[in-house]
Every structure is written in structure tokens, then in C-alpha cells.
Design an enzyme around this catalytic site. Structure first.
Site, mmCIF file in Angstrom:
data_model
loop_
_atom_site.group_PDB
_atom_site.id
_atom_site.type_symbol
_atom_site.label_atom_id
_atom_site.label_comp_id
_atom_site.label_asym_id
_atom_site.label_seq_id
_atom_site.Cartn_x
_atom_site.Cartn_y
_atom_site.Cartn_z
ATOM 1 N N GLY A 22 0.804 -1.226 0.000
ATOM 2 C CA GLY A 22 0.000 0.000 0.000
ATOM 3 C C GLY A 22 0.831 1.267 0.000
ATOM 4 N N HIS A 25 2.554 4.628 -4.942
ATOM 5 C CA HIS A 25 3.199 5.749 -5.640
ATOM 6 C C HIS A 25 3.351 5.350 -7.108
ATOM 7 C CE1 HIS A 25 6.709 3.204 -5.360
ATOM 8 N NE2 HIS A 25 6.630 3.212 -4.040
ATOM 9 N N GLU A 26 3.980 6.235 -7.884
ATOM 10 C CA GLU A 26 4.108 5.999 -9.332
ATOM 11 C C GLU A 26 4.761 4.647 -9.647
ATOM 12 O OE1 GLU A 26 3.031 7.528 -12.059
ATOM 13 O OE2 GLU A 26 1.979 9.025 -10.870
ATOM 14 N N HIS A 28 4.404 1.794 -7.978
ATOM 15 C CA HIS A 28 3.346 0.773 -7.949
ATOM 16 C C HIS A 28 2.432 0.902 -9.169
ATOM 17 C CE1 HIS A 28 4.041 1.311 -3.462
ATOM 18 N NE2 HIS A 28 4.208 0.014 -3.614
ATOM 19 N N GLU A 139 11.842 -3.758 -9.677
ATOM 20 C CA GLU A 139 13.278 -4.065 -9.619
ATOM 21 C C GLU A 139 14.010 -3.253 -8.559
ATOM 22 O OE1 GLU A 139 14.503 -3.585 -13.697
ATOM 23 O OE2 GLU A 139 13.587 -5.485 -14.288
ATOM 24 N N LYS A 140 13.328 -2.303 -7.919
ATOM 25 C CA LYS A 140 13.996 -1.596 -6.821
ATOM 26 C C LYS A 140 14.326 -2.596 -5.706
ATOM 27 C CE LYS A 140 12.192 1.384 -3.790
ATOM 28 N NZ LYS A 140 12.684 0.976 -2.468
#
Ligand code: PAF
Length: 275
Positions: A22, A25-26, A28, A139-140
Site C-alpha cells: 500500500g 506511488h508511481e 506501484h 526491480e527496486k
């Protein structure tokens, strides 16, 4: 949720799943966009998973905004939002965990020893509940993506795991729900993570292939910023996460830093010219 997924599958449709904690942000939203392209129905889960937080970590203070998240996810074309309670997923007698052998012994797994067990367990549960054909991960959280891929292979999940590139703020800061914890000054310090990755790529291009040199440069640069404490700066094999000494092919550079009380991560695949 299982009945709903059965229904979607009975209609001959595919399910693309985006698991989240949750506070969307961009980053997601880019995963949801990818899910839209991959499947007929998009399911997003919103669940802050207690099993991946150690005592003293930010489980209680982790940002939550369910209504806002539902609006954002729906606008992006989500068909079903699955937002269970803690008690729905972890009964009082819960006792079964999924843990991996090797991959968690690197990077984030060293300072967060229960983290990947918590992730692998909840992702297994979510897969069994949502029954997706595709699941999309950012990928972060590079190591998390590897852990999920390995687990899917090892346990024969019939699910296609899809990675999606890091989404950054215009100044380069990797999007994270935890960025909301940062003060203005801390946000400036946080930029040292992506800047040091870029710097390492530039140094590599100008011929510095010694990983220790690149790691020292990055570490010195990061610690020259206020309120930074490095957890790790690593250059490693992008598949096994074993340390690399000399960069002669693509390598993962991964960083974790505490800025004030906020733990941030970032990474980049360092590329050798011509490879
Ligand atoms: O990346 C996350 O947000 C979480 O680790 C995940 C995959 C939703 C599991 O709780």
C-alpha cells in the site's frame, strides 16, 4: 478472493497480480500498468505484512492510506483489490514459513535476517489466494525479485514472474513509500544513493573496473551527506548476488543506507562497454 479468482479463471481469463504493502506511488502504478498489459483481470493486494518486519522496525509506523490507494489502483484499471487483515492471513496458530537457503545470505538479508522468510511466506500465501497467471514485482527490491523467482522455480508455482524497472522522481530518487518519512534535508542526503550509482557507472566507463575502488568512492560520497549511515554498498553477480572483485561483465551495484531513521535502498546494473 479465491472464489473470485476461480470465477475469473472459469471465464477463461488470465489474472495479473501486483502484491503491495500500500501507500501507492508511481512505482506501484507502473506495475499495475504492466499487469494491465499482461492479464485480462488485474488484482492488487494491499497488506502490510508483519512477518517481514523485525521487532524495532517500522511495522507500526509504516504509512497506510487504504482509501486513497483504492482510488489510485482503480483509476489505473485494477479489477480487484485484496486488502486482508492481519488476522485473515496469520491465525493465532500460524506456524508454516517458506525460507530460502542462499539468496537471503546477501545484501538486505544480512541486516534483516527474517525479512525474506516473511516475504517468501506472504507471497506464497498471496499466490495461493489470488491464483495469478502473472505476478509483477519492482526491480527496486532487486533481491526480493530474485527470491520470488527462485521460490517459484523451487516450489513449482505455475506463475510467470515479471520484473518492472525502477521508477524515479525527476531528480533521480527511487520512488518508495518510505520517502514520505524524509525531511527536506534528509531528502537531499537520500539523493546520494542514486547519484553514487550513476557516478560508479561513469567511473566504470572511464576504465575503473575494480569493485572495491567503486565501492569506496560511492561510500565516501554517501557519507559526506548529513544523517547517512551505510548498511551496505555492494557490487555483485546479478543472479547469485555473490561479490564481484573485477567488473568484466554486467554487475549489480546495490546500496542500502539509513538516512535519519529511514532505511532506503537503490540499485543499478553496471554495464561494461560492448557487453
Ligand atoms: O515489495 C513489497 O511491497 C512487499 O515486500 C511484498 C512483495 C508486497 C510482500 O509483502
Amino acid at each position: 478472493m479465491q472464489a473470485r479468482s476461480d470465477m475469473i479463471r472459469r471465464e477463461g481469463k488470465t489474472i495479473a497480480f501486483v502484491p503491495t504493502m500500500g501507500f501507492l506511488h508511481e512505482g506501484h502504478l507502473s506495475l499495475i500498468k504492466k499487469a494491465r498489459q499482461l492479464g485480462d483481470a488485474v488484482v492488487v493486494s494491499i497488506f502490510v505484512n508483519p512477518a517481514q518486519f523485525a521487532p524495532g522496525e517500522d511495522f507500526d509506523s509504516y504509512p497506510r492510506a487504504l482509501e486513497r490507494d483504492c482510488d489510485l489502483a482503480e483509476k489505473e484499471g485494477t479489477d480487484v483489490i485484496f486488502a486482508p487483515n492481519k488476522e485473515d492471513l496469520y491465525s493465532a496458530v500460524f506456524q508454516t514459513y517458506v525460507s530460502l537457503g542462499e539468496l537471503p545470505n546477501h545484501l538486505c538479508g544480512i541486516s534483516r535476517p527474517i525479512f525474506f522468510r516473511g516475504v517468501a511466506t506472504v507471497v506464497t500465501k498471496l499466490f495461493n489466494i489470488v491464483k495469478p497467471h502473472f505476478a509483477i514485482f519492482g526491480e527496486k527490491d532487486y533481491q526480493q525479485l530474485l527470491v520470488v523467482r527462485q521460490m517459484v522455480q523451487d516450489l513449482n508455482f505455475d506463475i510467470n514472474i515479471v520484473g518492472s524497472p525502477i521508477v524515479r522522481e525527476p531528480d533521480g530518487l527511487a520512488m518508495s513509500s518510505r520517502n514520505t518519512y524524509l525531511s527536506t534535508e534528509q531528502r537531499t542526503s537520500a539523493l546520494s544513493l542514486c547519484k553514487s550509482l550513476k557516478k560508479a557507472q561513469t567511473l566504470l566507463e572511464s576504465g575503473t573496473t575494480d569493485a572495491a575502488t567503486l565501492i569506496n568512492e560511492a561510500s565516501d560520497f554517501i557519507t559526506s551527506h548529513p544523517e547517512t549511515v551505510i548498511d551496505y554498498v555492494a557490487i555483485c553477480d546479478p543472479e547469485t548476488l555473490e561479490d564481484i572483485k573485477t567488473i568484466d561483465k554486467s554487475a549489480l551495484m546495490a546500496i542500502a543506507v539509513k538516512v535519519g531513521v529511514t532505511r532506503l535502498i537503490d540499485n543499478m546494473i553496471l554495464k561494461v562497454a560492448g557487453m
